[in-house]
Design an enzyme around this catalytic site. Structure first.
Site, short mmCIF file in Angstrom:
data_model
loop_
_atom_site.label_atom_id
_atom_site.label_comp_id
_atom_site.label_asym_id
_atom_site.label_seq_id
_atom_site.Cartn_x
_atom_site.Cartn_y
_atom_site.Cartn_z
N ASP A 190 121.69 94.61 16.84
CA ASP A 190 120.76 95.70 16.51
C ASP A 190 121.44 96.87 15.81
OD1 ASP A 190 118.70 94.33 17.69
OD2 ASP A 190 118.66 95.54 19.52
N MET A 204 115.49 99.85 23.45
CA MET A 204 115.25 100.69 22.29
C MET A 204 116.52 100.90 21.46
SD MET A 204 112.46 103.46 23.57
CE MET A 204 111.91 103.73 21.87
N LYS A 232 114.73 102.44 18.21
CA LYS A 232 113.84 101.50 17.49
C LYS A 232 112.85 100.88 18.46
CE LYS A 232 115.66 97.52 19.31
NZ LYS A 232 114.96 96.62 20.23
O1 C5P Z 1 124.22 91.17 19.61
P1 C5P Z 1 124.20 91.78 20.95
O2 C5P Z 1 125.57 92.02 21.50
O3 C5P Z 1 123.33 92.99 21.06
O4 C5P Z 1 123.51 90.71 21.90
C1 C5P Z 1 123.53 90.85 23.30
C2 C5P Z 1 123.13 89.52 23.92
O5 C5P Z 1 121.74 89.28 23.68
C3 C5P Z 1 123.84 88.31 23.36
O6 C5P Z 1 125.05 88.07 24.03
C4 C5P Z 1 122.85 87.20 23.63
O7 C5P Z 1 122.89 86.79 24.98
C5 C5P Z 1 121.52 87.90 23.42
N1 C5P Z 1 120.99 87.74 22.04
C6 C5P Z 1 120.50 86.50 21.66
N2 C5P Z 1 120.02 86.34 20.39
C7 C5P Z 1 120.02 87.37 19.51
C8 C5P Z 1 120.52 88.64 19.88
C9 C5P Z 1 121.00 88.78 21.16
O8 C5P Z 1 120.46 85.56 22.44
N3 C5P Z 1 119.55 87.18 18.30
#
Ligand code: C5P
Length: 302
Positions: A142, A105, A15
């Site tokens: 994501d 991505m 993406k």
């Molecule tokens: O959801 P995911 O595990 O991909 O997120 C990885 C990190 O990115 C989270 O631990 C956080 O630090 C940051 N993040 C965030 N706000 C979001 C998505 C991700 O701060 N909406």
């Protein structure tokens, strides 16, 4: 093909966020987003095959950078799905990786969504879409979009999706940088740069949504926006030269993809994509460049 019928292979797209509006940090550390996801035709393939225990292997140019333990989202997807159904995740997951690793991505997320769909088919579960989307949201912000593909607006952490009408094709070039960037580090840098600044509620741009719906490349080029671009550039100043090289080579617009460090270049057509990719490689400001189109379908059993 599915290895003589023994395994199930799922293809999952990368993406680019054509808009990534980031709100203030929440008490749980996440950030509220208005994230307009667009799937592009760079794909990972995940093959699930019955095995004695859960194992992960990976092939591709960056395979050595992919964790093969339980931190891999593909392994976690198999574990979560199995746990919901009282199964043991006795499966081998093979990832054929073409999406840049730690590149902004959603390559890791793609593997999570791919493994989930592949195991669901392998184990004959036929889970309802809503249940798969729930597991995806548990895996990461994501991951639901990797399952859905096309174009979608993600709110909350980015995991609550509304599918968007999208025409096309849009033509892209992606410049792959040396080394990755950690998403949490980029969000922390966003917080640092935003200290003392009033951050507005993130909202999707109506002009951008219209450009997607109409397949209007020029309008989309004028509406691209990524609030993580400044923090990514702050952490990796060399990306500025890549962005400039792409624009000078004729890209209509350039931006950092998600949390980076991959940079994305929207171009007029396939011919321009080839020219911009060649110029980016020749500029020496990136490791390699790839061309792709949007929209692309979400996770699909092959
Ligand atoms: O959801 P995911 O595990 O991909 O997120 C990885 C990190 O990115 C989270 O631990 C956080 O630090 C940051 N993040 C965030 N706000 C979001 C998505 C991700 O701060 N909406």
């Amino acid at each position: 093909m599915n290895g003589g019928g023994k395994g199930i292979t799922v293809r999952v797209p990368a993406k680019v966020n054509v808009q990534l509006a980031v709100g203030a940090a929440r008490p749980d550390g996440f950030h509220d987003l208005a994230s307009v996801f667009l799937a592009v035709s760079l794909y990972d393939e995940v093959t699930a095959t019955p095995a004695e225990r859960l194992t992960v292997t990976c092939e591709g140019p960056d395979a050595d950078k992919v964790p093969l333990d339980r931190t891999n989202l593909a392994a976690r997807a198999a574990e979560l799905l199995a746990a919901r159904h009282g199964l043991t995740p006795d499966v081998h997951l093979h990832i054929a990786k073409a999406i840049p690793v730690a590149g902004g991505m959603a390559g890791g997320s793609a593997d999570g969504a791919g493994a989930l769909l592949a195991c669901d088919a392998l184990w004959g579960l036929d889970s309802p879409r809503e249940e798969l989307l729930d597991i995806c949201a548990e895996l990461g912000s994501d991951v639901p979009f990797s399952l859905v593909g096309g174009a979608a607006l993600g709110v909350g952490r980015g995991e609550r999706l509304t599918e968007l009408p999208v025409a096309g094709p849009f033509h892209w070039v992606f410049a792959v940088a040396d080394g990755g960037l950690s998403t949490p580090t980029v969000f922390r840098e966003f917080d640092r740069l935003a200290e003392g600044v009033e951050i507005p509620e993130p909202t999707a741009s109506p002009a951008l949504l219209e450009a997607l719906r109409d397949g209007d490349t020029t309008a989309l080029a004028g509406a691209l926006a990524n609030d993580l671009q400044a923090p990514a550039l702050s952490l990796r100043p060399s990306l500025a030269a890549t962005l400039t090289a792409g624009t000078e080579a004729g890209a209509l617009a350039s931006l950092v993809s998600g949390s980076g460090p991959t940079t994305a270049f929207l171009v007029k057509d396939a011919e321009s994509a080839d020219a911009v990719a060649a110029a980016l490689v020749a500029s020496g400001t990136c490791r390699t460049a790839r061309t792709a189109t949007s929209p692309a379908a979400g996770a699909t059993v092959l």
